[in-house]
Design an enzyme around this catalytic site. Structure first.
Site, mmCIF file in Angstrom:
data_model
loop_
_atom_site.group_PDB
_atom_site.id
_atom_site.type_symbol
_atom_site.label_atom_id
_atom_site.label_comp_id
_atom_site.label_asym_id
_atom_site.label_seq_id
_atom_site.Cartn_x
_atom_site.Cartn_y
_atom_site.Cartn_z
ATOM 1 N N THR A 1 -16.544 66.493 -50.724
ATOM 2 C CA THR A 1 -16.157 67.885 -50.512
ATOM 3 C C THR A 1 -14.834 67.950 -49.763
ATOM 4 O O THR A 1 -14.541 67.096 -48.909
ATOM 5 C CB THR A 1 -17.250 68.644 -49.740
ATOM 6 O OG1 THR A 1 -16.765 69.937 -49.403
ATOM 7 C CG2 THR A 1 -17.656 67.945 -48.454
ATOM 8 N N TYR B 1 -23.991 69.386 -42.933
ATOM 9 C CA TYR B 1 -23.884 69.051 -44.359
ATOM 10 C C TYR B 1 -22.561 68.337 -44.641
ATOM 11 O O TYR B 1 -22.531 67.264 -45.259
ATOM 12 C CB TYR B 1 -23.989 70.320 -45.228
ATOM 13 C CG TYR B 1 -23.235 70.160 -46.529
ATOM 14 C CD1 TYR B 1 -23.705 69.303 -47.517
ATOM 15 C CD2 TYR B 1 -21.999 70.806 -46.744
ATOM 16 C CE1 TYR B 1 -22.977 69.110 -48.695
ATOM 17 C CE2 TYR B 1 -21.285 70.616 -47.905
ATOM 18 C CZ TYR B 1 -21.778 69.762 -48.874
ATOM 19 O OH TYR B 1 -21.055 69.547 -50.018
ATOM 20 N N HIS B 2 -21.447 68.952 -44.215
ATOM 21 C CA HIS B 2 -20.143 68.334 -44.507
ATOM 22 C C HIS B 2 -20.069 66.945 -43.873
ATOM 23 O O HIS B 2 -19.474 66.024 -44.436
ATOM 24 C CB HIS B 2 -19.009 69.242 -44.001
ATOM 25 C CG HIS B 2 -18.791 70.478 -44.840
ATOM 26 N ND1 HIS B 2 -19.330 71.696 -44.519
ATOM 27 C CD2 HIS B 2 -18.104 70.677 -45.998
ATOM 28 C CE1 HIS B 2 -18.968 72.601 -45.439
ATOM 29 N NE2 HIS B 2 -18.235 72.008 -46.347
ATOM 30 N N SER C 1 -19.788 71.121 -40.539
ATOM 31 C CA SER C 1 -21.239 71.380 -40.521
ATOM 32 C C SER C 1 -21.954 70.040 -40.673
ATOM 33 O O SER C 1 -21.337 69.037 -41.057
ATOM 34 C CB SER C 1 -21.647 72.298 -41.692
ATOM 35 O OG SER C 1 -21.609 71.577 -42.918
ATOM 36 N N LYS D 1 -21.426 64.158 -46.008
ATOM 37 C CA LYS D 1 -20.497 63.695 -47.049
ATOM 38 C C LYS D 1 -19.529 62.658 -46.487
ATOM 39 O O LYS D 1 -19.111 61.733 -47.184
ATOM 40 C CB LYS D 1 -19.697 64.878 -47.599
ATOM 41 C CG LYS D 1 -20.531 65.905 -48.329
ATOM 42 C CD LYS D 1 -20.989 65.368 -49.668
ATOM 43 C CE LYS D 1 -21.549 66.438 -50.548
ATOM 44 N NZ LYS D 1 -22.067 65.931 -51.816
HETATM 45 P P1 NAD Z 1 -27.193 72.369 -56.386
HETATM 46 O O1 NAD Z 1 -28.025 72.517 -55.171
HETATM 47 O O2 NAD Z 1 -27.124 73.486 -57.341
HETATM 48 O O3 NAD Z 1 -27.637 71.059 -57.195
HETATM 49 C C1 NAD Z 1 -28.032 69.852 -56.581
HETATM 50 C C2 NAD Z 1 -29.156 69.257 -57.413
HETATM 51 O O4 NAD Z 1 -29.547 68.015 -56.827
HETATM 52 C C3 NAD Z 1 -30.400 70.151 -57.437
HETATM 53 O O5 NAD Z 1 -30.858 70.330 -58.753
HETATM 54 C C4 NAD Z 1 -31.422 69.395 -56.595
HETATM 55 O O6 NAD Z 1 -32.745 69.597 -57.008
HETATM 56 C C5 NAD Z 1 -30.954 67.948 -56.763
HETATM 57 N N1 NAD Z 1 -31.317 67.087 -55.629
HETATM 58 C C6 NAD Z 1 -31.019 67.258 -54.325
HETATM 59 N N2 NAD Z 1 -31.534 66.267 -53.587
HETATM 60 C C7 NAD Z 1 -32.154 65.423 -54.458
HETATM 61 C C8 NAD Z 1 -32.877 64.219 -54.295
HETATM 62 N N3 NAD Z 1 -33.084 63.676 -53.094
HETATM 63 N N4 NAD Z 1 -33.369 63.612 -55.409
HETATM 64 C C9 NAD Z 1 -33.181 64.150 -56.640
HETATM 65 N N5 NAD Z 1 -32.525 65.308 -56.842
HETATM 66 C C10 NAD Z 1 -32.010 65.937 -55.749
HETATM 67 O O7 NAD Z 1 -25.714 71.965 -55.876
HETATM 68 P P2 NAD Z 1 -24.328 72.067 -56.652
HETATM 69 O O8 NAD Z 1 -23.654 73.305 -56.235
HETATM 70 O O9 NAD Z 1 -24.524 71.776 -58.071
HETATM 71 O O10 NAD Z 1 -23.549 70.861 -55.988
HETATM 72 C C11 NAD Z 1 -23.640 69.569 -56.542
HETATM 73 C C12 NAD Z 1 -22.861 68.583 -55.711
HETATM 74 O O11 NAD Z 1 -21.487 68.987 -55.686
HETATM 75 C C13 NAD Z 1 -23.327 68.483 -54.278
HETATM 76 O O12 NAD Z 1 -23.282 67.126 -53.872
HETATM 77 C C14 NAD Z 1 -22.306 69.289 -53.517
HETATM 78 O O13 NAD Z 1 -22.165 68.793 -52.227
HETATM 79 C C15 NAD Z 1 -21.052 69.095 -54.337
HETATM 80 N N6 NAD Z 1 -20.141 70.236 -54.221
HETATM 81 C C16 NAD Z 1 -20.534 71.488 -54.631
HETATM 82 C C17 NAD Z 1 -19.641 72.553 -54.490
HETATM 83 C C18 NAD Z 1 -19.996 73.961 -54.881
HETATM 84 O O14 NAD Z 1 -19.197 74.884 -54.631
HETATM 85 N N7 NAD Z 1 -21.147 74.201 -55.510
HETATM 86 C C19 NAD Z 1 -18.369 72.315 -53.967
HETATM 87 C C20 NAD Z 1 -18.010 71.036 -53.559
HETATM 88 C C21 NAD Z 1 -18.908 69.990 -53.689
HETATM 89 N N1 USQ Z 2 -17.418 83.145 -46.186
HETATM 90 C C1 USQ Z 2 -17.182 84.471 -45.895
HETATM 91 N N2 USQ Z 2 -18.093 85.379 -46.366
HETATM 92 C C2 USQ Z 2 -19.185 85.030 -47.098
HETATM 93 C C3 USQ Z 2 -19.403 83.674 -47.386
HETATM 94 C C4 USQ Z 2 -18.499 82.749 -46.902
HETATM 95 O O1 USQ Z 2 -16.213 84.829 -45.235
HETATM 96 O O2 USQ Z 2 -19.964 85.927 -47.472
HETATM 97 C C5 USQ Z 2 -16.434 82.134 -45.739
HETATM 98 C C6 USQ Z 2 -16.995 81.000 -44.917
HETATM 99 O O3 USQ Z 2 -16.995 81.311 -43.545
HETATM 100 C C7 USQ Z 2 -16.033 79.871 -45.268
HETATM 101 C C8 USQ Z 2 -15.618 80.170 -46.697
HETATM 102 O O4 USQ Z 2 -15.942 81.525 -46.929
HETATM 103 O O5 USQ Z 2 -14.900 79.943 -44.467
HETATM 104 C C9 USQ Z 2 -16.301 79.309 -47.742
HETATM 105 O O6 USQ Z 2 -17.703 79.415 -47.574
HETATM 106 P P1 USQ Z 2 -18.699 79.024 -48.760
HETATM 107 O O7 USQ Z 2 -20.091 79.320 -48.300
HETATM 108 O O8 USQ Z 2 -18.235 79.616 -50.031
HETATM 109 O O9 USQ Z 2 -18.419 77.462 -48.897
HETATM 110 P P2 USQ Z 2 -18.814 76.227 -47.978
HETATM 111 O O10 USQ Z 2 -19.814 76.561 -46.948
HETATM 112 O O11 USQ Z 2 -17.546 75.611 -47.516
HETATM 113 O O12 USQ Z 2 -19.554 75.288 -49.000
HETATM 114 C C10 USQ Z 2 -19.314 75.320 -50.407
HETATM 115 C C11 USQ Z 2 -20.459 74.559 -51.070
HETATM 116 C C12 USQ Z 2 -20.432 73.110 -50.582
HETATM 117 C C13 USQ Z 2 -19.067 72.520 -50.822
HETATM 118 C C14 USQ Z 2 -17.956 73.353 -50.203
HETATM 119 C C15 USQ Z 2 -16.578 72.909 -50.610
HETATM 120 O O13 USQ Z 2 -21.713 75.162 -50.748
HETATM 121 O O14 USQ Z 2 -21.423 72.356 -51.275
HETATM 122 O O15 USQ Z 2 -19.018 71.223 -50.265
HETATM 123 O O16 USQ Z 2 -18.075 74.716 -50.705
HETATM 124 S S1 USQ Z 2 -15.431 73.022 -49.264
HETATM 125 O O17 USQ Z 2 -15.491 74.374 -48.727
HETATM 126 O O18 USQ Z 2 -14.133 72.720 -49.793
HETATM 127 O O19 USQ Z 2 -15.867 72.075 -48.273
#
Ligand code: NAD
Ligand code: USQ
Length: 410
Positions: free
Chosen positions: A144, A181-182, A179, A185
């Protein structure tokens, strides 16, 4: 190629699996459906009515003749994961299977521990399983952009040349995630880099920005193939939330002044980036890092674009500035490099007026499913015990005891 998509029932994973399958790759999905269970735990649901994975896969086969194999199980279970790799012997593995919500990881201690165990152990298991069963396989791992935080210098793609006391080296770019979560990664990135060095693994760490949109050419083939669209305060990402807010006639929820800047990309570019990474693998021993986003915006800029887009559709929308629930810099420098995927051939779908229209229109189509209570952010970074209310289960929803145990367990 034989490609395993871990997390293939999720938002990015589902779109990617269909795209790669359509391109003629032999795709296998691995998923334990934990994401559907977390929605249930939080009392939220995707705006779009997604179907059970078995139904999605059946419809995909009926529509295209392509079969996607399914392995149901948890990547933190080494025996399970190992048996999948022993059977499939993939050329590439795309690893999406993690708990990906920053707010979810900040609910309380249990959710922080769960997130880091799920993500770090899953990736560690995968590294060992690749070494055992498919050492030449290319790992494409979703990281991420949030790993870098918001430093006051340009963000490079994974590595930076540093001069220090008259000497110079290329070193991993400093990480300042925001966070638990981050942070998970960042821990993954270190483990991957280490195994490339010691075992000669080949890996691409894709530091992806915030993804928006729900439709791809493949998911549009049939209503039963529709992808997730999360708009709740825990899993909903910001642009998807703003579009749902327009559809519900709710003010846009900008946290603080909205000065936080992030990299963004369309889900259609996510799937193309994954394909580009798979088709151009890292060399043995190489741990590449690509920054996977196409444009950067501040949250307030996005809100203003959405407001203007709504106005063109005849909808009036206000922007609310809520007290920031997170701890993040409101005003900061942000200039992140992102040329390596472009060099490999990515042709981005930029956020345009017409794209915004279609995002808002999808939200309008399903607006009867919107619960406006989910627009209010409930998880606060500085609170140690956040309470998320749980609504009664939707009809037909099930909540396996294993998920309850995993979340409740110490
Ligand atoms: P999502 O939650 O929609 O999908 C994740 C999938 O992984 C789910 O189907 C869940 O059931 C499965 N999963 C989680 N833990 C598991 C485990 N232990 N075993 C088997 N399956 C498991 O998430 P997403 O938005 O599709 O994101 C996918 C990946 O991309 C994540 O690693 C996330 O960090 C990364 N990512 C997402 C975004 C975004 O904006 N959605 C941005 C940057 C990075
Ligand atoms: N935000 C608002 N209002 C909202 C929701 C979010 O102002 O209603 C702000 C947050 O404070 C943040 C930004 O928007 O500053 C992005 O928030 P987000 O919830 O869209 O994204 P984030 O929490 O950063 O996480 C998402 C995905 C995560 C991925 C990440 C990419 O859930 O899996 O890793 O985007 S990144 O942001 O580049 O790290």
């Amino acid at each position: 190629m034989r490609i395993c998509v871990l997390g293939g029932d999720g938002y990015c994973g589902w779109a990617t699996s269909l795209y790669l399958s359509k391109k003629g790759h032999q795709v296998s999905i691995v998923d334990n459906f934990s994401r559907r269970q977390w929605d249930y735990e939080l009392g939220v649901q995707t705006l779009t009515p997604i179907q059970p994975l078995a139904d999605r896969l059946r419809v995909w086969q009926e529509r295209t003749g392509e079969q996607i194999q399914l392995f149901t199980g948890d990547v933190t279970d080494y025996d399970f994961l190992s048996s999948v790799l022993a059977e499939v012997r993939p050329d590439a593995i795309v690893h999406f299977a993690e708990q990906r919500s920053a707010p979810y990881s900040m609910i309380d201690r249990k959710h922080a521990v769960f997130t880091q165990v799920n993500n770090v152990v899953g990736t560690l298991n995968l590294l060992f399983a690749i070494r055992q069963w498919a050492p030449d396989c290319h790992l494409v791992k979703l990281g991420t952009m949030g790993e870098y935080g918001t430093p006051n210098i340009d963000i490079e793609e994974g590595y930076i040349r540093i001069e220090h006391n008259g000497r110079s080296d290329v070193l991993p770019y400093p990480k300042q995630p925001g966070s638990f979560y981050h942070l998970s990664k960042v821990h993954d990135s270190h483990n991957i880099m280490f195994t490339c060095k010691i075992w000669g693994m080949r890996a691409t760490d894709l530091n992806q920005g915030v993804v928006y949109g729900t439709m791809t050419n493949e998911t549009m083939l049939d209503e039963a193939l529709i992808n997730r669209f999360d708009y709740d305060d825990v899993f909903g990402t910001v642009l998807n939330r703003f579009c749902a807010q327009v559809a519900a006639g709710h003010p846009l929820t900008v946290y603080g002044r909205g000065g936080q800047t992030r990299g963004f990309l369309d889900i259609r570019d996510t799937v193309r980036c994954i394909e580009l990474a798979c088709m151009n693998p890292a060399k043995p021993g190489e741990c590449r890092v690509f920054n996977q986003f196409t444009e950067q915006f501040s949250v307030l800029e996005l809100a203003q674009m959405v407001k203007a887009g709504a106005r063109k559709l005849g909808l009036t929308v206000h922007i609310d500035h809520l007290p920031a629930p997170r701890v993040e810099a409101e005003e900061h420098y942000y200039n992140a490099k992102h040329s390596r995927l472009l060099d490999l051939g990515l042709r981005p779908n930029y956020l345009s007026d017409s794209l915004l229209d279609s995002l808002i229109n999808i939200a309008i189509k399903y607006r009867d499913r919107i619960d406006p209570a989910l627009f209010v952010p409930q998880v606060k970074w500085r609170d140690s015990e956040n309470v998320r209310t749980r609504t009664p289960p939707a009809a037909g929803a099930s909540f396996p005891a294993s998920a309850a145990a995993a979340i409740a367990g110490d």
